[in-house]
Structures are given as structure tokens and as C-alpha cells.
Design a protein around this motif. Structure first.
Motif, PDB file in Angstrom:
ATOM      1  N   PRO A 123      72.908  64.206  -3.673  1.00 15.55           N
ATOM      2  CA  PRO A 123      71.968  65.246  -4.105  1.00 15.55           C
ATOM      3  C   PRO A 123      72.384  66.617  -3.578  1.00 15.55           C
ATOM      4  CG  PRO A 123      71.038  63.940  -2.325  1.00 15.55           C
ATOM      5  CD  PRO A 123      72.310  63.262  -2.714  1.00 15.55           C
ATOM      6  N   GLN A 124      71.892  67.641  -4.232  1.00 14.37           N
ATOM      7  CA  GLN A 124      72.146  69.007  -3.796  1.00 14.37           C
ATOM      8  C   GLN A 124      71.215  69.326  -2.629  1.00 14.37           C
ATOM      9  OE1 GLN A 124      74.535  71.172  -5.022  1.00 14.37           O
ATOM     10  NE2 GLN A 124      75.253  69.372  -6.149  1.00 14.37           N
ATOM     11  N   VAL A 125      71.805  69.590  -1.471  1.00 17.63           N
ATOM     12  CA  VAL A 125      71.025  69.856  -0.269  1.00 17.63           C
ATOM     13  C   VAL A 125      71.706  70.967   0.526  1.00 17.63           C
ATOM     14  CG1 VAL A 125      70.155  67.476  -0.108  1.00 17.63           C
ATOM     15  CG2 VAL A 125      72.276  68.111   1.084  1.00 17.63           C
ATOM     16  N   PRO A 126      70.983  71.623   1.452  1.00 13.36           N
ATOM     17  CA  PRO A 126      71.630  72.594   2.329  1.00 13.36           C
ATOM     18  C   PRO A 126      72.728  71.927   3.150  1.00 13.36           C
ATOM     19  CG  PRO A 126      69.244  72.800   2.435  1.00 13.36           C
ATOM     20  CD  PRO A 126      69.530  71.554   1.655  1.00 13.36           C
ATOM     21  N   ARG A 127      73.777  72.686   3.473  1.00 12.42           N
ATOM     22  CA  ARG A 127      74.881  72.160   4.246  1.00 12.42           C
ATOM     23  C   ARG A 127      74.424  71.861   5.678  1.00 12.42           C
ATOM     24  NH1 ARG A 127      77.484  69.953   0.927  1.00 12.42           N
ATOM     25  NH2 ARG A 127      79.149  69.702   2.470  1.00 12.42           N
ATOM     26  N   PRO A 128      75.150  71.016   6.403  1.00 10.80           N
ATOM     27  CA  PRO A 128      74.719  70.697   7.768  1.00 10.80           C
ATOM     28  C   PRO A 128      74.651  71.921   8.670  1.00 10.80           C
ATOM     29  CG  PRO A 128      76.910  69.790   7.299  1.00 10.80           C
ATOM     30  CD  PRO A 128      76.326  70.228   5.995  1.00 10.80           C
ATOM     31  N   GLN A 129      75.569  72.875   8.461  1.00 10.97           N
ATOM     32  CA  GLN A 129      75.572  74.070   9.292  1.00 10.97           C
ATOM     33  C   GLN A 129      74.333  74.927   9.069  1.00 10.97           C
ATOM     34  OE1 GLN A 129      77.984  73.070   7.247  1.00 10.97           O
ATOM     35  NE2 GLN A 129      79.630  72.426   8.640  1.00 10.97           N
ATOM     36  N   ASP A 130      73.667  74.732   7.925  1.00 13.97           N
ATOM     37  CA  ASP A 130      72.467  75.497   7.596  1.00 13.97           C
ATOM     38  C   ASP A 130      71.185  74.703   7.861  1.00 13.97           C
ATOM     39  OD1 ASP A 130      74.090  77.595   6.667  1.00 13.97           O
ATOM     40  OD2 ASP A 130      74.284  76.625   4.710  1.00 13.97           O
ATOM     41  N   THR A 131      71.331  73.548   8.476  1.00 12.73           N
ATOM     42  CA  THR A 131      70.193  72.670   8.750  1.00 12.73           C
ATOM     43  C   THR A 131      70.079  72.487  10.259  1.00 12.73           C
ATOM     44  OG1 THR A 131      70.671  71.467   6.693  1.00 12.73           O
ATOM     45  CG2 THR A 131      69.148  70.425   8.246  1.00 12.73           C
ATOM     46  N   PRO A 132      68.969  72.833  10.863  1.00 14.46           N
ATOM     47  CA  PRO A 132      68.856  72.732  12.328  1.00 14.46           C
ATOM     48  C   PRO A 132      68.886  71.282  12.805  1.00 14.46           C
ATOM     49  CG  PRO A 132      66.741  73.292  11.354  1.00 14.46           C
ATOM     50  CD  PRO A 132      67.739  73.384  10.251  1.00 14.46           C
ATOM     51  N   HIS A 229      79.909  65.632   9.294  1.00 15.53           N
ATOM     52  CA  HIS A 229      78.614  64.998   9.096  1.00 15.53           C
ATOM     53  C   HIS A 229      78.631  64.123   7.849  1.00 15.53           C
ATOM     54  CE1 HIS A 229      77.653  68.558  11.556  1.00 15.53           C
ATOM     55  NE2 HIS A 229      76.605  67.877  11.981  1.00 15.53           N
ATOM     56  N   LEU A 230      77.753  63.135   7.832  1.00 16.51           N
ATOM     57  CA  LEU A 230      77.491  62.348   6.642  1.00 16.51           C
ATOM     58  C   LEU A 230      76.079  62.669   6.163  1.00 16.51           C
ATOM     59  CD1 LEU A 230      78.884  58.783   7.491  1.00 16.51           C
ATOM     60  CD2 LEU A 230      80.108  60.830   6.731  1.00 16.51           C
ATOM     61  N   LEU A 231      75.922  62.789   4.855  1.00 18.67           N
ATOM     62  CA  LEU A 231      74.588  62.861   4.280  1.00 18.67           C
ATOM     63  C   LEU A 231      74.151  61.440   3.984  1.00 18.67           C
ATOM     64  CD1 LEU A 231      72.241  64.620   3.200  1.00 18.67           C
ATOM     65  CD2 LEU A 231      73.259  64.322   0.937  1.00 18.67           C
ATOM     66  N   ILE A 232      73.041  61.032   4.556  1.00 21.71           N
ATOM     67  CA  ILE A 232      72.565  59.675   4.360  1.00 21.71           C
ATOM     68  C   ILE A 232      71.121  59.709   3.899  1.00 21.71           C
ATOM     69  CG2 ILE A 232      74.162  58.842   6.125  1.00 21.71           C
ATOM     70  CD1 ILE A 232      71.762  58.390   7.972  1.00 21.71           C
ATOM     71  N   GLN A 233      70.748  58.739   3.084  1.00 22.85           N
ATOM     72  CA  GLN A 233      69.368  58.651   2.641  1.00 22.85           C
ATOM     73  C   GLN A 233      69.001  57.191   2.458  1.00 22.85           C
ATOM     74  OE1 GLN A 233      69.247  60.850  -1.074  1.00 22.85           O
ATOM     75  NE2 GLN A 233      69.731  59.034  -2.268  1.00 22.85           N
ATOM     76  N   ALA A 234      67.716  56.898   2.612  1.00 23.94           N
ATOM     77  CA  ALA A 234      67.211  55.544   2.418  1.00 23.94           C
ATOM     78  C   ALA A 234      65.800  55.632   1.877  1.00 23.94           C
ATOM     79  CB  ALA A 234      67.228  54.750   3.717  1.00 23.94           C
ATOM     80  N   LEU A 250      75.418  56.631   1.778  1.00 28.04           N
ATOM     81  CA  LEU A 250      76.075  57.497   2.761  1.00 28.04           C
ATOM     82  C   LEU A 250      77.239  58.215   2.092  1.00 28.04           C
ATOM     83  CD1 LEU A 250      75.364  54.495   4.208  1.00 28.04           C
ATOM     84  CD2 LEU A 250      76.030  55.783   6.239  1.00 28.04           C
ATOM     85  N   TRP A 251      77.223  59.576   2.159  1.00 26.64           N
ATOM     86  CA  TRP A 251      78.283  60.394   1.594  1.00 26.64           C
ATOM     87  C   TRP A 251      78.919  61.249   2.689  1.00 26.64           C
ATOM     88  CZ3 TRP A 251      73.378  60.148  -0.641  1.00 26.64           C
ATOM     89  CH2 TRP A 251      73.285  59.668  -1.946  1.00 26.64           C
ATOM     90  N   ASP A 252      80.176  61.641   2.502  1.00 33.42           N
ATOM     91  CA  ASP A 252      80.774  62.627   3.410  1.00 33.42           C
ATOM     92  C   ASP A 252      80.418  64.029   2.932  1.00 33.42           C
ATOM     93  OD1 ASP A 252      82.514  63.257   1.311  1.00 33.42           O
ATOM     94  OD2 ASP A 252      84.256  62.283   2.222  1.00 33.42           O
ATOM     95  N   LEU A 258      80.690  56.920   0.527  1.00 36.27           N
ATOM     96  CA  LEU A 258      81.438  56.090   1.471  1.00 36.27           C
ATOM     97  C   LEU A 258      80.912  54.675   1.551  1.00 36.27           C
ATOM     98  CD1 LEU A 258      81.833  58.613   4.439  1.00 36.27           C
ATOM     99  CD2 LEU A 258      83.374  58.243   2.492  1.00 36.27           C
ATOM    100  N   ALA A 259      79.587  54.527   1.496  1.00 36.84           N
ATOM    101  CA  ALA A 259      78.988  53.200   1.651  1.00 36.84           C
ATOM    102  C   ALA A 259      77.584  53.205   1.084  1.00 36.84           C
ATOM    103  CB  ALA A 259      78.950  52.790   3.126  1.00 36.84           C
ATOM    104  N   THR A 260      77.129  52.015   0.714  1.00 36.65           N
ATOM    105  CA  THR A 260      75.719  51.792   0.392  1.00 36.65           C
ATOM    106  C   THR A 260      75.239  50.639   1.258  1.00 36.65           C
ATOM    107  OG1 THR A 260      76.387  50.385  -1.476  1.00 36.65           O
ATOM    108  CG2 THR A 260      75.810  52.671  -1.960  1.00 36.65           C
TER     109      THR A 260
END
Length: 269
Positions: A123-132, A229-234, A250-252, A258-260
Motif C-alpha cells: 500500500p501507499q504509505v509514508p516512508r519510514p523516515q517520515d514516520t516516528p 525497514h520492512l512494511l508489514i501488515q496483518a 511483509l515488503w521491503d 518478501l513473505a506472507t
């Protein structure tokens, strides 16, 4: 002097003469009762990765938590149940003394260059550097991961509020940062807190019964992810009768899947 990463210390195994491996639980990955399930799953996978007879790379693993692992030493017994030309099927057992606590199956294979196209897109989300960074409190294993929640954090109040869904989405990586590999990816696939807590905002007892990880990336892709970082969701799927399941992805940082993962979790009212 090079200091070994705390994750590598936790999954370290010593080969025994009969094909088994000796290991020890790590206080750095302690959970409320016993160790964090993700580190146990990584230890089980590592026994296959270290086995001299292993063929290929992990494609799938299912870990069944048959009983609670106590703090202390354990033995892991991996066995190649069948080896074909390019695939291999493993059965694995984790024991403490004579008590069987974990069973697992691991499927490894020599990957080939083929057409590929993932339908599950990041999904389109803010980058890790922009997320506290989200402050972490509680059990020790939480301190081993840097988490940056985007959606669905653990409830701040246990007031019984019922949500329409249990989706959690966050950026995460090992803390301190560590280059990604199959073992650490397995641990990262289990960092989701129980979906029942988010869906109902009620702190009920839970326990993971079964955890499956499907590995969609080869070792080269994991190496390319580095310490990023990995973007992960469940999100939960079905709840009732004392059990629920969730599905996760899980995405890079580049958007590569990368994995489900899937889990079945026990809960008590």
C-alpha cells in the motif's frame, strides 16, 4: 573486537553427534510466559539452515506450538523426510528433556528463474523516515525491534471498544539494525500483537497455536534489503470458539513482497 548481534546470539545452535542441535532460550527475547514465538520459530528454521544435508532455500515453514517452552536449554531435531531433485521436505522437533514442545515442517527448494508477478501490492504509505518511532513498553522482546506504527497500534485503553476490523500496519526492523536473512525474516513475521486485542480492546489471554510463513524472495533479495525497514501488515479473518486466525504480508522498502504469513491463535474469555 566484533560484537555478535543479539539475534544471532539467540538463534545460535550447537551441533550434536546425532544430527540434532542444542540451543538455549534468550532473556533478550522473553515474552510474558516463556520466549517470544518468533524467536522460537527462527531457532527451528536455523536448525534446517545449518544442517549439512540441506538442499536449496526455504520456501515454506509451519511451526506448531504444542506446549510452552520454558526458560533454559532445548534440543532441536531436524530430519530430511524426503529429498527430490530440487526440493526437500523437513520435519523438525523441539524438545526440553523428553517433552515435545514444538513440531514443524520446512519445505526448501532450489529456486529457478521464472515469470513472476505478485498480486498483493504494497500500500501507499509514508516512508519510514517520515514516520516516528513508536515507544515500546512491556515485555523484553519488544525492545529488540524498532517499530513505526502507521495504523492499528495496540489499544491505549482496554475499554472493550469494538472495531470494524483488526488491521495493523507498521514499519519495523531489528534493533539494533541487522542485515535481513531468512531467520530474521521469520522473527519479523511474528511481531504482530494478537488481533483479538485490537478488534475488541480487551486484554484476554492468548497463545499462538500454529504459525506459517511463505518465503517469496530468494536470499539475494533479502541481502539487498540490508538493514532497511520492512512494511508489514496483518488482519484477522475469523474469530470464534476460542480461536482466531490472521493473515499478514511483509515488503521491503522498494515494495518487493518478501513473505506472507498466517497464524491460528487461541484466546480465552
Amino acid at each position: 573486537m566484533t560484537t555478535q548481534h543479539v539475534f544471532d546470539e539467540a538463534i545460535a545452535l550447537q551441533p550434536q553427534g546425532d544430527g540434532a542441535f542444542a540451543g538455549h532460550t534468550s532473556p533478550a527475547y522473553a515474552n510474558m510466559i516463556g520466549p517470544f514465538g518468533g524467536i522460537t520459530a527462527a531457532q527451528v528454521l536455523n536448525a534446517v539452515l545449518l544442517h549439512p544435508d540441506r538442499l536449496g532455500e526455504p520456501v515454506a515453514m509451519t511451526v506448531n506450538f504444542a506446549g510452552p517452552v520454558a526458560d533454559g536449554p532445548f534440543t532441536i531435531r531436524p530430519r530430511a523426510a524426503r529429498t527430490n531433485r530440487s526440493t526437500q521436505h523437513w520435519t523438525v522437533e523441539l524438545l526440553q528433556g523428553d517433552e515435545l514442545l514444538v513440531t514443524a515442517t520446512v519445505f526448501t527448494a532450489a529456486r529457478r528463474e521464472t515469470w513472476k508477478g505478485h498480486e498483493t501490492q504494497m500500500p501507499q504509505v509514508p516512508r519510514p523516515q517520515d514516520t516516528p518511532v513508536t515507544p515500546r513498553h512491556g515485555v523484553e522482546w519488544l525492545q529488540r525491534y524498532e517499530m513505526r506504527f502507521l495504523e492499528g497500534p495496540i489499544p491505549s485503553k482496554w475499554d472493550g471498544t469494538v472495531r470494524d476490523d483488526s488491521l495493523t500496519r507498521l514499519w519495523v526492523r531489528d534493533q539494533p539494525p541487522r542485515p535481513l536473512d531468512y531467520a530474521s525474516l521469520t522473527g519479523l513475521a511474528d511481531v504482530f500483537f494478537p488481533r483479538i486485542w485490537l478488534r475488541r480492546a480487551k486484554f484476554v489471554p492468548i497463545g499462538t497455536v500454529s504459525m506459517t510463513v511463505y518465503y517469496h524472495a530468494d536470499a539475494a533479495h533479502l541481502a539487498a534489503a540490508g538493514t532497511g525497514h520492512l512494511l508489514i501488515q496483518a488482519q484477522g479473518q475469523g474469530f470464534g470458539g476460542g480461536y482466531f486466525d490472521h493473515a499478514g504480508q511483509l515488503w521491503d522498502e522498494q515494495g518487493t513482497l518478501l513473505a506472507t504469513t498466517h497464524q491460528v491463535v487461541y484466546y480465552k474469555e
